[in-house]
Design a protein around this motif. Structure first.
Motif, PDB file in Angstrom:
ATOM      1  N   GLY A   1       0.809  -1.209   0.000  1.00  0.00           N
ATOM      2  CA  GLY A   1       0.000   0.000   0.000  1.00  0.00           C
ATOM      3  C   GLY A   1       0.840   1.256   0.000  1.00  0.00           C
ATOM      4  O   GLY A   1       2.076   1.207   0.092  1.00  0.00           O
ATOM      5  N   CYS A   2       0.161   2.387  -0.119  1.00  0.00           N
ATOM      6  CA  CYS A   2       0.895   3.642  -0.236  1.00  0.00           C
ATOM      7  C   CYS A   2       0.032   4.798   0.246  1.00  0.00           C
ATOM      8  O   CYS A   2      -1.156   4.860  -0.059  1.00  0.00           O
ATOM      9  CB  CYS A   2       1.276   3.844  -1.704  1.00  0.00           C
ATOM     10  N   ASP A   3       0.671   5.689   1.017  1.00  0.00           N
ATOM     11  CA  ASP A   3      -0.044   6.872   1.511  1.00  0.00           C
ATOM     12  C   ASP A   3       0.400   8.139   0.799  1.00  0.00           C
ATOM     13  O   ASP A   3       0.112   9.239   1.253  1.00  0.00           O
ATOM     14  CB  ASP A   3       0.254   7.066   3.014  1.00  0.00           C
ATOM     15  N   LYS A   4       1.160   7.994  -0.295  1.00  0.00           N
ATOM     16  CA  LYS A   4       1.748   9.179  -0.898  1.00  0.00           C
ATOM     17  C   LYS A   4       0.773   9.939  -1.804  1.00  0.00           C
ATOM     18  O   LYS A   4       0.890  11.140  -1.978  1.00  0.00           O
ATOM     19  CB  LYS A   4       3.000   8.791  -1.714  1.00  0.00           C
ATOM     20  N   PHE A   5      -0.136   9.253  -2.425  1.00  0.00           N
ATOM     21  CA  PHE A   5      -1.131   9.893  -3.292  1.00  0.00           C
ATOM     22  C   PHE A   5      -0.532  10.805  -4.351  1.00  0.00           C
ATOM     23  O   PHE A   5      -0.891  11.976  -4.448  1.00  0.00           O
ATOM     24  CB  PHE A   5      -2.183  10.645  -2.455  1.00  0.00           C
ATOM     25  N   CYS A   6       0.418  10.274  -5.119  1.00  0.00           N
ATOM     26  CA  CYS A   6       0.860  10.993  -6.311  1.00  0.00           C
ATOM     27  C   CYS A   6      -0.388  11.159  -7.179  1.00  0.00           C
ATOM     28  O   CYS A   6      -1.208  10.228  -7.271  1.00  0.00           O
ATOM     29  CB  CYS A   6       1.920  10.196  -7.066  1.00  0.00           C
ATOM     30  N   THR A   7      -0.535  12.323  -7.801  1.00  0.00           N
ATOM     31  CA  THR A   7      -1.847  12.634  -8.396  1.00  0.00           C
ATOM     32  C   THR A   7      -2.156  11.838  -9.661  1.00  0.00           C
ATOM     33  O   THR A   7      -3.269  11.887 -10.169  1.00  0.00           O
ATOM     34  CB  THR A   7      -1.945  14.143  -8.709  1.00  0.00           C
ATOM     35  N   PHE A   8      -1.146  11.105 -10.187  1.00  0.00           N
ATOM     36  CA  PHE A   8      -1.381  10.303 -11.396  1.00  0.00           C
ATOM     37  C   PHE A   8      -1.677   8.849 -11.082  1.00  0.00           C
ATOM     38  O   PHE A   8      -2.011   8.068 -11.961  1.00  0.00           O
ATOM     39  CB  PHE A   8      -0.142  10.352 -12.322  1.00  0.00           C
ATOM     40  N   CYS A   9      -1.542   8.419  -9.829  1.00  0.00           N
ATOM     41  CA  CYS A   9      -1.380   6.997  -9.514  1.00  0.00           C
ATOM     42  C   CYS A   9      -2.599   6.355  -8.853  1.00  0.00           C
ATOM     43  O   CYS A   9      -3.208   6.926  -7.943  1.00  0.00           O
ATOM     44  CB  CYS A   9      -0.160   6.855  -8.602  1.00  0.00           C
ATOM     45  N   VAL A  10      -2.903   5.121  -9.285  1.00  0.00           N
ATOM     46  CA  VAL A  10      -4.054   4.392  -8.729  1.00  0.00           C
ATOM     47  C   VAL A  10      -3.701   3.561  -7.489  1.00  0.00           C
ATOM     48  O   VAL A  10      -4.604   3.084  -6.796  1.00  0.00           O
ATOM     49  CB  VAL A  10      -4.666   3.407  -9.765  1.00  0.00           C
ATOM     50  N   VAL A  11      -2.412   3.381  -7.236  1.00  0.00           N
ATOM     51  CA  VAL A  11      -2.006   2.432  -6.194  1.00  0.00           C
ATOM     52  C   VAL A  11      -2.641   2.700  -4.816  1.00  0.00           C
ATOM     53  O   VAL A  11      -3.126   1.776  -4.169  1.00  0.00           O
ATOM     54  CB  VAL A  11      -0.466   2.335  -6.103  1.00  0.00           C
TER      55      VAL A  11
ATOM     56  N   ARG B   1      -5.864   8.060 -15.374  1.00  0.00           N
ATOM     57  CA  ARG B   1      -6.426   6.939 -14.636  1.00  0.00           C
ATOM     58  C   ARG B   1      -7.642   7.418 -13.883  1.00  0.00           C
ATOM     59  O   ARG B   1      -7.524   8.287 -13.001  1.00  0.00           O
ATOM     60  CB  ARG B   1      -5.407   6.351 -13.660  1.00  0.00           C
ATOM     61  N   PRO B   2      -8.829   6.875 -14.228  1.00  0.00           N
ATOM     62  CA  PRO B   2     -10.071   7.329 -13.587  1.00  0.00           C
ATOM     63  C   PRO B   2      -9.944   7.308 -12.062  1.00  0.00           C
ATOM     64  O   PRO B   2      -9.375   6.379 -11.496  1.00  0.00           O
ATOM     65  CB  PRO B   2     -11.104   6.297 -14.053  1.00  0.00           C
ATOM     66  N   GLY B   3     -10.443   8.364 -11.462  1.00  0.00           N
ATOM     67  CA  GLY B   3     -10.437   8.410  -9.991  1.00  0.00           C
ATOM     68  C   GLY B   3      -9.213   9.097  -9.412  1.00  0.00           C
ATOM     69  O   GLY B   3      -9.169   9.383  -8.225  1.00  0.00           O
ATOM     70  N   THR B   4      -8.199   9.370 -10.251  1.00  0.00           N
ATOM     71  CA  THR B   4      -7.017  10.066  -9.732  1.00  0.00           C
ATOM     72  C   THR B   4      -7.147  11.566 -10.033  1.00  0.00           C
ATOM     73  O   THR B   4      -7.747  11.945 -11.051  1.00  0.00           O
ATOM     74  CB  THR B   4      -5.726   9.528 -10.379  1.00  0.00           C
ATOM     75  N   PRO B   5      -6.582  12.428  -9.177  1.00  0.00           N
ATOM     76  CA  PRO B   5      -6.772  13.877  -9.361  1.00  0.00           C
ATOM     77  C   PRO B   5      -6.306  14.395 -10.725  1.00  0.00           C
ATOM     78  O   PRO B   5      -6.961  15.248 -11.326  1.00  0.00           O
ATOM     79  CB  PRO B   5      -5.943  14.493  -8.235  1.00  0.00           C
TER      80      PRO B   5
END
Ligand code: 5AD
Ligand code: SF4
Length: 476
Positions: A175-185, A360-364
């Motif tokens: 998992g990841c808490d970074k929330f890069c604005t392009f990424c779905v992870v 990627r749908p759902g990403t900012p």
């Protein structure tokens, strides 16, 4: 792929499992865990879908049109499933991984061929899901359960580990808490969770016991790993590497994928002090323009990244770097892109992955109103890749004439040939006796090719190898 007729009987009554794995090393690792989870149910791994009673697609959501590709594959599997039904040997089909997580119930209506859907956090529930699917239910399990799946996933037996070879993966965090604005992870894999240190050390010992020589620690954001040592003191990835290096029989340690923000002092110290930590690091930067890095929410500047690279090279002068790059992020100008090229020139990469930005749908970033034209992205990608390819070729060329330790992990293409990995993860081919498979041996590099190196055993034959390197056969 073998060409057994789909209705032909299997070799025995043992049910066969075929997992098709897409995407990253994390999925390769997860596919092995799924296999381990189903082994107690009697499932035996098969290398072909034709012979299988259960097929699982372990999907990846990171690339463009990922879901569409999975639906096409499912379309192809429909015919096989129908033939099987007619032949009286039913086939169960499951979808796992990040597309399963993202699509959930939707999968059941869009693909009637699917018998169950399981997200990455629920693999420990696979045996029950398969049973329910075989009873005619179509279960979907995409929750993020509160229990730790790793606690419930069986470890591979020694025999299975042996078969998988001397280089193994070990997932330390997910998992990841970074929330890069392009990424779905962060949406598909959820919040960052770290596995307990004691458990990881136990698993590493078990791997080594079964002949593993190289362990790659895995995590979407691996250097965010944190835990506690046996005395209750806070630990981090650098400290974990020090603890793993203490285990006799571990020859090589790697970790991937790291985020620049999570590089910490102990990690630099591990690179400086531990020969077992390979001098190679995948440290994605994505872009070289501060404006774009900010829009991507990367939480660091280009100069901060350059400073990390300098610090790594101070700690370990022979370290080589690999990276990920995205071109054509929304709003990227020519000037921004030039800054990426400049960063690549400044750092110098041994290897890299580069991509055109895709929404990627759902990403900012997907809803950003200034998307870059497709032809501009293509042109930028071509220029970036030309530069990265030049750097990779130049890096590989510097290997010629050098002697380096190679972990011989598989047979080569020809009889009498083995293949392995250099400290920099380059594929190396050489003539060597089978008995050396599974061992780290010194190899002189004779030539560099587009994607590999070739070399010769430094000592010529096994008799000349030091006694510790004359192996029992650790690999089946
Ligand atoms: N578009 C293009 N590349 C992406 N990556 C992740 N998301 C996207 C996207 N939306 C790339 C990043 C990441 C690698 C695994 O995939 O470079 O590091
Ligand atoms: Fe995605 Fe990596 Fe950014 Fe996490 S750090 S959001 S996994 S690109």
């Amino acid at each position: 792929m073998t060409s057994r007729h789909p209705s032909a009987p299997a070799d025995s009554n043992t049910p066969k499992l075929f997992i098709k794995t897409y995407g990253c090393q994390m999925n390769v690792y997860d596919s092995d865990r799924m296999s381990d989870a189903l082994a107690p149910k009697g499932f035996e791994a098969s290398t072909t879908p034709d012979a299988a009673d259960l097929i699982i697609l372990n999907t990846c959501h990171i690339r463009e049109k990922a879901a569409e590709k999975v639906y096409s594959e499912l379309g192809r599997l429909r015919a096989l499933k129908e033939e099987r039904l007619k032949a009286g040997r039913p086939l169960t089909i499951g979808v796992a991984g990040c597309v399963a997580q993202a699509e959930g119930e939707e999968m059941l209506s869009r693909a009637p061929v699917v018998d169950f859907v399981v997200g990455p956090q629920a693999y420990h529930r696979l045996p029950q899901l398969v049973e329910r699917a075989r009873d005619g239910e179509r279960p979907v399990e995409t929750d993020f359960p509160t229990e730790d799946k790793f606690e419930h996933l069986p470890q591979a037996t020694k025999q299975v580990t042996l078969k998988r070879g001397p280089a193994a993966f070990l997932t330390v965090q997910e998992g990841c808490d970074k929330f890069c604005t392009f990424c779905v992870v962060p949406y598909t894999r959820g919040a960052e969770t770290s596995r307990p240190m004691a458990r990881l050390l136990d698993e590493a010992r078990a791997l080594v016991d079964a002949g593993v020589r190289e362990i790659t620690l895995l995590g979407q954001n691996v250097n965010a790993w944190h835990g506690e040592d046996a005395g209750g003191t806070a630990s981090n990835l650098g400290k974990l590497l020090f603890a793993l290096a203490e285990i006799d029989g571990v020859d090589r340690l790697r970790y991937t994928t790291s985020h620049p923000r999570d590089m910490h002092d102990e990690l630099f110290a591990a690179h400086r002090d531990l020969d077992k930590v390979m001098p190679y690091l995948h440290l994605p930067v994505q872009a070289g323009s501060d404006r774009i890095l900010k829009a991507m929410n990367r939480q660091h500047t280009a100069d901060e990244y350059r400073a990390l690279v300098d610090k790594l090279r101070d700690a370990r002068p022979d370290i080589a770097l690999s990276g990920d790059f995205i071109v054509g992020f929304p709003g990227e100008t020519d000037e921004d892109f030039e800054a990426t090229l400049q960063l690549v020139r400044d750092v110098g990469y041994a290897q890299a992955y580069s991509f055109k930005y895709s929404q990627r749908p759902g990403t900012p970033a997907a809803t950003h109103d200034v998307q870059v034209e497709e032809d501009v992205k293509a042109e930028r990608l071509a220029r970036l890749q030309a530069l990265l390819n030049d750097q990779a070729r130049a890096f590989n060329a510097t290997m010629v004439g050098r002697t380096m330790d190679v972990l011989l992990d598989r047979k080569g293409k020809r009889a009498g040939q083995l293949a392995g990995r250099s400290p920099y993860l380059q594929a190396v081919h050489l003539d060597a006796p089978d008995a050396l498979q599974g061992h780290v041996v010194p190899v002189r590099i004779d030539a560099a090719h587009a994607n590999s190196l070739s070399g010769s055993l430094l000592h010529g034959d096994t008799a000349a190898m030091p006694a510790t390197a004359v192996p029992e056969l650790p690999v089946a």
